[in-house]
Write an enzyme that holds these catalytic residues in place. Sequence first.
Site, PDB file in Angstrom:
ATOM      1  N   SER A  12     -17.097 -17.420  -6.168  1.00  0.00           N
ATOM      2  CA  SER A  12     -18.037 -15.993  -6.843  1.00  0.00           C
ATOM      3  C   SER A  12     -16.825 -14.500  -6.937  1.00  0.00           C
ATOM      4  CB  SER A  12     -19.395 -16.536  -6.812  1.00  0.00           C
ATOM      5  OG  SER A  12     -19.210 -15.860  -4.669  1.00  0.00           O
ATOM      6  N   ALA A  15     -11.536 -13.850  -9.814  1.00  0.00           N
ATOM      7  CA  ALA A  15     -11.368 -14.952 -10.599  1.00  0.00           C
ATOM      8  C   ALA A  15     -12.625 -16.073 -10.871  1.00  0.00           C
ATOM      9  CB  ALA A  15     -10.091 -15.413 -10.195  1.00  0.00           C
ATOM     10  N   LYS A  34     -18.949 -19.799  -0.789  1.00  0.00           N
ATOM     11  CA  LYS A  34     -19.313 -20.585   0.695  1.00  0.00           C
ATOM     12  C   LYS A  34     -20.082 -18.856   1.178  1.00  0.00           C
ATOM     13  CE  LYS A  34     -16.217 -19.593   4.251  1.00  0.00           C
ATOM     14  NZ  LYS A  34     -14.229 -19.892   4.071  1.00  0.00           N
ATOM     15  N   GLN A  46     -10.713  -1.620  -2.687  1.00  0.00           N
ATOM     16  CA  GLN A  46     -10.834  -0.371  -2.459  1.00  0.00           C
ATOM     17  C   GLN A  46     -10.041   0.995  -3.537  1.00  0.00           C
ATOM     18  OE1 GLN A  46     -10.052   1.077   1.163  1.00  0.00           O
ATOM     19  NE2 GLN A  46     -11.898  -0.071   2.518  1.00  0.00           N
ATOM     20  N   GLY A  47      -8.702   0.701  -3.376  1.00  0.00           N
ATOM     21  CA  GLY A  47      -7.995   1.457  -3.785  1.00  0.00           C
ATOM     22  C   GLY A  47      -8.009   1.851  -5.502  1.00  0.00           C
ATOM     23  N   GLU A 113      -0.278   4.356  -5.870  1.00  0.00           N
ATOM     24  CA  GLU A 113      -0.358   3.765  -4.896  1.00  0.00           C
ATOM     25  C   GLU A 113       1.843   3.937  -4.904  1.00  0.00           C
ATOM     26  OE1 GLU A 113      -2.936   0.899  -4.931  1.00  0.00           O
ATOM     27  OE2 GLU A 113      -4.519   2.376  -5.383  1.00  0.00           O
ATOM     28  N   ASP A 207      -9.760 -20.959   2.360  1.00  0.00           N
ATOM     29  CA  ASP A 207     -10.250 -23.101   2.409  1.00  0.00           C
ATOM     30  C   ASP A 207      -9.487 -23.565   0.780  1.00  0.00           C
ATOM     31  OD1 ASP A 207     -11.571 -21.897   4.452  1.00  0.00           O
ATOM     32  OD2 ASP A 207     -13.428 -22.785   2.880  1.00  0.00           O
ATOM     33  N   HIS A 228      -1.472  -4.857   5.473  1.00  0.00           N
ATOM     34  CA  HIS A 228      -1.424  -3.530   4.872  1.00  0.00           C
ATOM     35  C   HIS A 228      -0.926  -2.390   5.958  1.00  0.00           C
ATOM     36  CE1 HIS A 228      -3.334  -0.426   3.186  1.00  0.00           C
ATOM     37  NE2 HIS A 228      -3.450  -0.609   2.071  1.00  0.00           N
ATOM     38  N   ARG A 274       5.265  -1.566   0.766  1.00  0.00           N
ATOM     39  CA  ARG A 274       3.723  -2.086   1.946  1.00  0.00           C
ATOM     40  C   ARG A 274       4.503  -2.561   3.074  1.00  0.00           C
ATOM     41  NH1 ARG A 274      -1.645  -3.542  -0.838  1.00  0.00           N
ATOM     42  NH2 ARG A 274      -2.272  -1.753  -0.914  1.00  0.00           N
ATOM     43  N   HIS A 334      -3.440  -8.363   5.578  1.00  0.00           N
ATOM     44  CA  HIS A 334      -4.013  -7.860   4.148  1.00  0.00           C
ATOM     45  C   HIS A 334      -4.001  -8.620   2.654  1.00  0.00           C
ATOM     46  CE1 HIS A 334      -6.111  -5.313   1.557  1.00  0.00           C
ATOM     47  NE2 HIS A 334      -4.581  -5.410   0.207  1.00  0.00           N
ATOM     48  N   GLU A 358      -6.657 -14.769  -5.812  1.00  0.00           N
ATOM     49  CA  GLU A 358      -5.968 -14.884  -4.585  1.00  0.00           C
ATOM     50  C   GLU A 358      -5.683 -16.620  -4.182  1.00  0.00           C
ATOM     51  OE1 GLU A 358      -7.006 -11.506  -1.828  1.00  0.00           O
ATOM     52  OE2 GLU A 358      -5.690 -12.462  -0.448  1.00  0.00           O
ATOM     53  N   ARG A 369       3.000  -8.510  -2.860  1.00  0.00           N
ATOM     54  CA  ARG A 369       2.472  -7.898  -4.115  1.00  0.00           C
ATOM     55  C   ARG A 369       2.628  -6.245  -4.386  1.00  0.00           C
ATOM     56  NH1 ARG A 369      -3.116  -5.404  -4.563  1.00  0.00           N
ATOM     57  NH2 ARG A 369      -3.036  -6.396  -1.875  1.00  0.00           N
ATOM     58  N   SER A 374      -3.668  -6.814  -7.509  1.00  0.00           N
ATOM     59  CA  SER A 374      -4.431  -8.264  -7.361  1.00  0.00           C
ATOM     60  C   SER A 374      -5.906  -8.605  -8.177  1.00  0.00           C
ATOM     61  CB  SER A 374      -4.695  -8.272  -5.728  1.00  0.00           C
ATOM     62  OG  SER A 374      -5.263  -9.360  -5.360  1.00  0.00           O
TER      63      SER A 374
HETATM   64  P1  FAD Z   1     -12.400 -13.407  -3.594  1.00  0.00           P
HETATM   65  O1  FAD Z   1     -12.691 -11.580  -4.116  1.00  0.00           O
HETATM   66  O2  FAD Z   1     -12.163 -13.180  -1.945  1.00  0.00           O
HETATM   67  O3  FAD Z   1     -13.113 -14.417  -3.841  1.00  0.00           O
HETATM   68  C1  FAD Z   1     -13.155 -15.582  -2.966  1.00  0.00           C
HETATM   69  C2  FAD Z   1     -14.680 -16.159  -3.167  1.00  0.00           C
HETATM   70  O4  FAD Z   1     -14.646 -17.549  -2.774  1.00  0.00           O
HETATM   71  C3  FAD Z   1     -15.398 -15.584  -2.190  1.00  0.00           C
HETATM   72  O5  FAD Z   1     -17.275 -16.184  -3.347  1.00  0.00           O
HETATM   73  C4  FAD Z   1     -15.284 -16.947  -0.993  1.00  0.00           C
HETATM   74  O6  FAD Z   1     -16.957 -16.712  -0.637  1.00  0.00           O
HETATM   75  C5  FAD Z   1     -15.469 -18.268  -2.154  1.00  0.00           C
HETATM   76  N1  FAD Z   1     -14.801 -18.661  -1.408  1.00  0.00           N
HETATM   77  C6  FAD Z   1     -13.956 -19.281  -0.197  1.00  0.00           C
HETATM   78  N2  FAD Z   1     -13.589 -20.006   0.393  1.00  0.00           N
HETATM   79  C7  FAD Z   1     -14.679 -20.868  -0.278  1.00  0.00           C
HETATM   80  C8  FAD Z   1     -15.137 -22.810   0.470  1.00  0.00           C
HETATM   81  N3  FAD Z   1     -14.386 -23.280   0.706  1.00  0.00           N
HETATM   82  N4  FAD Z   1     -16.254 -23.120  -0.730  1.00  0.00           N
HETATM   83  C9  FAD Z   1     -16.972 -22.346  -1.768  1.00  0.00           C
HETATM   84  N5  FAD Z   1     -16.660 -21.233  -1.974  1.00  0.00           N
HETATM   85  C10 FAD Z   1     -15.083 -20.993  -0.909  1.00  0.00           C
HETATM   86  N6  FAD Z   1      -6.539  -5.201  -3.992  1.00  0.00           N
HETATM   87  C11 FAD Z   1      -6.358  -4.735  -5.445  1.00  0.00           C
HETATM   88  O7  FAD Z   1      -5.595  -5.131  -6.693  1.00  0.00           O
HETATM   89  N7  FAD Z   1      -7.324  -3.063  -5.470  1.00  0.00           N
HETATM   90  C12 FAD Z   1      -7.628  -2.866  -4.818  1.00  0.00           C
HETATM   91  O8  FAD Z   1      -8.022  -1.873  -3.619  1.00  0.00           O
HETATM   92  C13 FAD Z   1      -7.429  -4.123  -3.211  1.00  0.00           C
HETATM   93  N8  FAD Z   1      -8.238  -3.589  -2.250  1.00  0.00           N
HETATM   94  C14 FAD Z   1      -8.206  -4.145  -1.216  1.00  0.00           C
HETATM   95  C15 FAD Z   1      -9.207  -4.082   0.213  1.00  0.00           C
HETATM   96  C16 FAD Z   1      -9.223  -4.725   0.630  1.00  0.00           C
HETATM   97  C17 FAD Z   1     -10.510  -4.752   2.194  1.00  0.00           C
HETATM   98  C18 FAD Z   1      -9.229  -6.123   0.964  1.00  0.00           C
HETATM   99  C19 FAD Z   1      -9.378  -7.696   1.648  1.00  0.00           C
HETATM  100  C20 FAD Z   1      -8.120  -6.817  -0.245  1.00  0.00           C
HETATM  101  C21 FAD Z   1      -7.601  -5.714  -0.948  1.00  0.00           C
HETATM  102  N9  FAD Z   1      -7.149  -6.071  -2.370  1.00  0.00           N
HETATM  103  C22 FAD Z   1      -7.368  -5.429  -3.619  1.00  0.00           C
HETATM  104  C23 FAD Z   1      -7.287  -7.388  -3.168  1.00  0.00           C
HETATM  105  C24 FAD Z   1      -8.218  -8.556  -3.451  1.00  0.00           C
HETATM  106  O9  FAD Z   1      -9.438  -7.762  -2.968  1.00  0.00           O
HETATM  107  C25 FAD Z   1      -8.209  -9.406  -3.589  1.00  0.00           C
HETATM  108  O10 FAD Z   1      -7.016  -9.900  -3.616  1.00  0.00           O
HETATM  109  C26 FAD Z   1      -8.905  -9.936  -4.506  1.00  0.00           C
HETATM  110  O11 FAD Z   1     -10.138  -9.840  -4.887  1.00  0.00           O
HETATM  111  C27 FAD Z   1      -8.880 -11.732  -4.671  1.00  0.00           C
HETATM  112  O12 FAD Z   1     -10.464 -12.411  -6.007  1.00  0.00           O
HETATM  113  P2  FAD Z   1     -10.570 -13.753  -5.497  1.00  0.00           P
HETATM  114  O13 FAD Z   1     -11.530 -13.770  -7.085  1.00  0.00           O
HETATM  115  O14 FAD Z   1      -8.852 -14.662  -5.648  1.00  0.00           O
HETATM  116  O15 FAD Z   1     -11.517 -14.213  -4.387  1.00  0.00           O
HETATM  117  C1  SIN Z   2      -5.051  -0.331  -0.546  1.00  0.00           C
HETATM  118  O1  SIN Z   2      -6.695   0.033  -1.274  1.00  0.00           O
HETATM  119  O2  SIN Z   2      -4.901   0.062  -0.039  1.00  0.00           O
HETATM  120  C2  SIN Z   2      -5.815  -1.928  -0.973  1.00  0.00           C
HETATM  121  C3  SIN Z   2      -4.988  -1.861  -2.281  1.00  0.00           C
HETATM  122  C4  SIN Z   2      -4.214  -3.043  -2.528  1.00  0.00           C
HETATM  123  O3  SIN Z   2      -4.635  -3.685  -2.020  1.00  0.00           O
HETATM  124  O4  SIN Z   2      -4.064  -3.025  -3.977  1.00  0.00           O
END
Ligand code: FAD
Ligand code: SIN
Length: 522
Positions: A12, A15, A34, A46-47, A113, A207, A228, A274, A334, A358, A369, A374
Amino acid sequence: MDLHGDYLIIGSGIAALRAAASLGGAGDVLILTKGGRREGNTGYAQGGIAAAMGADDSPARHLADTMAAGDGLCNERAVAVLVEEGPRYVRELIDWGAEFDRAADGSPALAIEGAHSVRRVLHARDATGREIGRVLWTRVSPMSNVRVLEYARAVSVIVEDGRCVGVRFLQEDGGLAVARAPCTLLATGGAGQVYRETTNPPVATGDGVAVAYLAGAAIMDMEFVQFHPTALDVAGQPRFLLSEALRGEGARLVNADGEPFMLRYDPAGDLAPRDRVSRGIAREAQRTGKPVYLTLAHLHPAFVRERFPLISAACRQAGLDLATDRIPIGPAAHYVMGGVITDLDGRTTITGLLAAGEAACTGVHGANRLASNSLLEGLVFGARAGAAMRRWTEQPIDPVSLRGFDDGATHKKRGQPAFFANKGDGLAAAAVQDLMWRNVGLFRDADGLKAGNALAERLDDGESLAALAPQDWQAASLLTVGLLIARAALRREESRGGHFRLDFPERDDRRWRRRTMERRGE
Ligand code: FAD
Ligand code: SIN
């Protein structure tokens, strides 16, 4: 319990939710997640989100920066989709109510950045992911065809007659259940928890990659892990991220004597890509034998606290003032550039199974990256996967052909590896995380990587992950993903992007300008 839907979405984050938003008015959409519905990397971002929206910017320029950061391994077609469609989807978020910070003229304020050549990062102070999550939930929650099941952890992909028909999942009470649908999207996010030191929240255990791999999907680029450079490094405190946007606004990296040091290691200095900043920080700490710091003390304190309220609060909890104190920092895992191979519509190599965000590997990030790409990837490719699922009723979702990935990719036939975790003592998550951090981290060599590959000894044939106790399953997932990373890292005898080998410190285009994939049994 057996659940049925027309579309199954696992996760959730950005993506998953953007895919769900594409399914308004379609059939029944079932979202399994999950943890709590807002838990995941997206909520911690954050960024900001990068998009070529400034007057001095263009998709071509964004493409060039992304390809340069990717260190020779990006899939250019995927990058072109990302940067060309990105601004449209970001504008759509704004139309849906996203409140990004604004410049004086009312246009989105753009930050810079590392490795971006212009300002192109839209942000909501230092909590951009939270704001995007808010907007997407506001969009998806009222959709009457969407059901959300929290605390439901997918533990295996069900493949029948060669096609994915759903997943098995663990419910909150530990019971096993099944969710079936003609097409399933894995949007399970990252795998930072494979490492002892990480910016990722506890749900980020890779997972999606683990279950897809075990079901027979092809996985790519797992050796490329982004560390990071600036996570808070205070004993007893979580490795809270100190956004790259801090350096974009003028924060400086200094050693214990207060001297800027990055130019010693890289001509691009504090805002180099990075991987290079992370290694510079580690080397400076090793050279001086002392901690390394981030300082904003030369900036206006009111500006710092106003622009970075979340980070200021986290520092305060650790007894530090972001605006005036030197903040001890260090690298932390990261982001994993690799994942489940997909085409530009999220199709994996298994019929009926898609992946986005991701957990997926479209090749947009190559070996490293570009910051803030992302969230954009999750948005653009989540939307494309959702649209592909919607079209499914008209045309079945076939598996993607691996021929489409022939950028010289290696297909190596190997002995049947051991996949399944045993239930015994070999499953301690902390031991995997520690081993990965020490041996498969920022600096790698053959000896350490062989120790990482010894993770395989803790795996045992014959049992399905779904048969494990819930507490063991988490560790088994870490173990599977850890092994995929370690194996790929041992194979790649060069240094590139997030993958640095002390024993092969140079980039070797002649042998390694290609991407490697792995499939169960290959
Ligand atoms: P997520 O947002 O991680 O969502 C995954 C979902 O899957 C979650 O709901 C989780 O609970 C669920 N899940 C996992 N395993 C299971 C399972 N087995 N069964 C059911 N559900 C499951 N990127 C940027 O572009 N800009 C930023 O500023 C930035 N800052 C960041 C700061 C931090 C601290 C972190 C950790 C990452 C940051 N990133 C940033 C990276 C970016 O946030 C992620 O790559 C992006 O949000 C991933 O989105 P997603 O939808 O793929 O996964
Ligand atoms: C950050 O805010 O430095 C994270 C940005 C990112 O992971 O793309």
